[in-house]
Motif scaffolding. Structure first.
Motif, short mmCIF file in Angstrom:
data_model
loop_
_atom_site.label_atom_id
_atom_site.label_comp_id
_atom_site.label_asym_id
_atom_site.label_seq_id
_atom_site.Cartn_x
_atom_site.Cartn_y
_atom_site.Cartn_z
N THR A 75 40.10 36.64 32.31
CA THR A 75 39.79 37.74 33.23
C THR A 75 38.30 37.76 33.57
OG1 THR A 75 41.62 39.05 32.34
CG2 THR A 75 39.91 40.22 33.54
N ARG A 76 37.45 37.54 32.54
CA ARG A 76 36.01 37.53 32.78
C ARG A 76 35.60 36.39 33.71
NH1 ARG A 76 31.65 34.97 31.08
NH2 ARG A 76 32.89 33.60 29.74
N LEU A 77 36.17 35.21 33.50
CA LEU A 77 35.84 34.07 34.35
C LEU A 77 36.31 34.29 35.79
CD1 LEU A 77 36.69 31.12 31.92
CD2 LEU A 77 34.42 31.96 32.58
N ARG A 78 37.47 34.91 35.94
CA ARG A 78 37.95 35.19 37.29
C ARG A 78 37.04 36.18 38.00
NH1 ARG A 78 44.50 35.76 36.16
NH2 ARG A 78 44.95 33.50 36.19
N GLN A 79 36.56 37.19 37.28
CA GLN A 79 35.64 38.15 37.87
C GLN A 79 34.33 37.48 38.28
OE1 GLN A 79 35.31 41.20 34.88
NE2 GLN A 79 37.21 42.22 35.48
N GLU A 80 33.81 36.60 37.41
CA GLU A 80 32.58 35.88 37.75
C GLU A 80 32.80 34.98 38.97
OE1 GLU A 80 31.24 33.73 34.40
OE2 GLU A 80 30.59 35.50 33.26
N ASN A 81 33.96 34.35 39.05
CA ASN A 81 34.25 33.49 40.19
C ASN A 81 34.32 34.28 41.49
OD1 ASN A 81 34.85 31.08 41.49
ND2 ASN A 81 37.05 31.26 41.14
#
Length: 234
Positions: A75-81
């Motif tokens: 979820t964190r990586l998707r938000q950063e992306n």
């Protein structure tokens, strides 16, 4: 008669942990625990399944499922992306030229142009301006005061003189033209309005004769009298 709206009950982490421990440690069925604690069976079954995956105690049907920590990291990586893609689109739309050193009015104009693609709060944060300042600027644009109306009229006159002279007149000459027509305006105000309207005068190139005397079109006359321009002594 319409049915009353059902409110979704929220459970604390302690309640979730207690319900899962009854199922996992004491071996009580999810149906019995759900009935005892008043928890929907579907929610409890999902919690128990995720707890087993986190512990590594799962069956063949749960192979490849993510743990709670892995889901949080995903979820964190998707938000950063998403944030990186949004910043890329913002810079491609012209935000990179106004992030530093630009006047507040220019930043507000960019926010107005991009507010349908990005949130106003996010744009204000990227450009370093306050939302209250943007909304005040927008209100002034919709209901301009006497000073703004006068600036708009002077800008129109400046643009007319600028086009009449094919863009070769700068602020000093345009100021003289306006004063000659009776418009009482200062030179600094003319220069400021020209900058706002992106009116920049063209530099005139000075005449540079070509040194190639064989090129008659270059403006160098032929030496018909055979004069010596490099005598040995004065």
């Amino acid at each position: 008669m319409t049915n009353p709206t059902k409110t979704r009950r929220r459970f604390t982490p302690l309640q979730k942990q207690e319900a899962m421990e009854l199922c996992l440690s004491e071996g009580i069925s999810c149906t019995a625990v759900a009935q005892r604690l008043g928890i929907p069976i579907s929610s409890l079954a999902k919690w128990v399944r995720q707890a087993r995956i986190d512990r590594g105690d799962f069956g063949p049907s749960d192979q490849g499922q993510l743990t709670t920590d892995e889901r949080g990291e995903l979820t964190r990586l998707r938000q950063e992306n998403r944030e990186l893609r949004r910043e890329k689109d913002f810079f491609q739309a012209g935000g990179s030229t106004l992030c530093k050193g630009a006047a507040a009015a220019e930043r507000f104009r960019l926010i107005e142009a991009l507010c349908e693609r990005f949130s106003i709060a996010w744009l204000c944060g990227q450009l370093g301006v306050a939302r209250s300042g943007f909304y005040a600027w927008r209100q002034r644009q919709q209901n301009p005061g006497p000073r703004a109306q006068e600036n708009a009229a002077i800008t129109t006159e400046v643009a007319t003189v600028f086009e009449q002279h094919r863009g070769f007149y700068g602020a000093p000459r345009i100021h003289q033209e306006l004063r000659a027509t009776g418009r009482l305006v200062g030179p600094h105000r003319v220069a400021r309005l020209m900058r706002r309207a992106a009116l920049k005068d063209k530099p005139r190139r000075s005449f540079m004769p070509c040194r190639n005397s064989g090129n008659k079109a270059a403006g160098v006359a032929e030496n018909l009298l055979q004069q010596e321009f490099t005598p040995p002594e004065p």
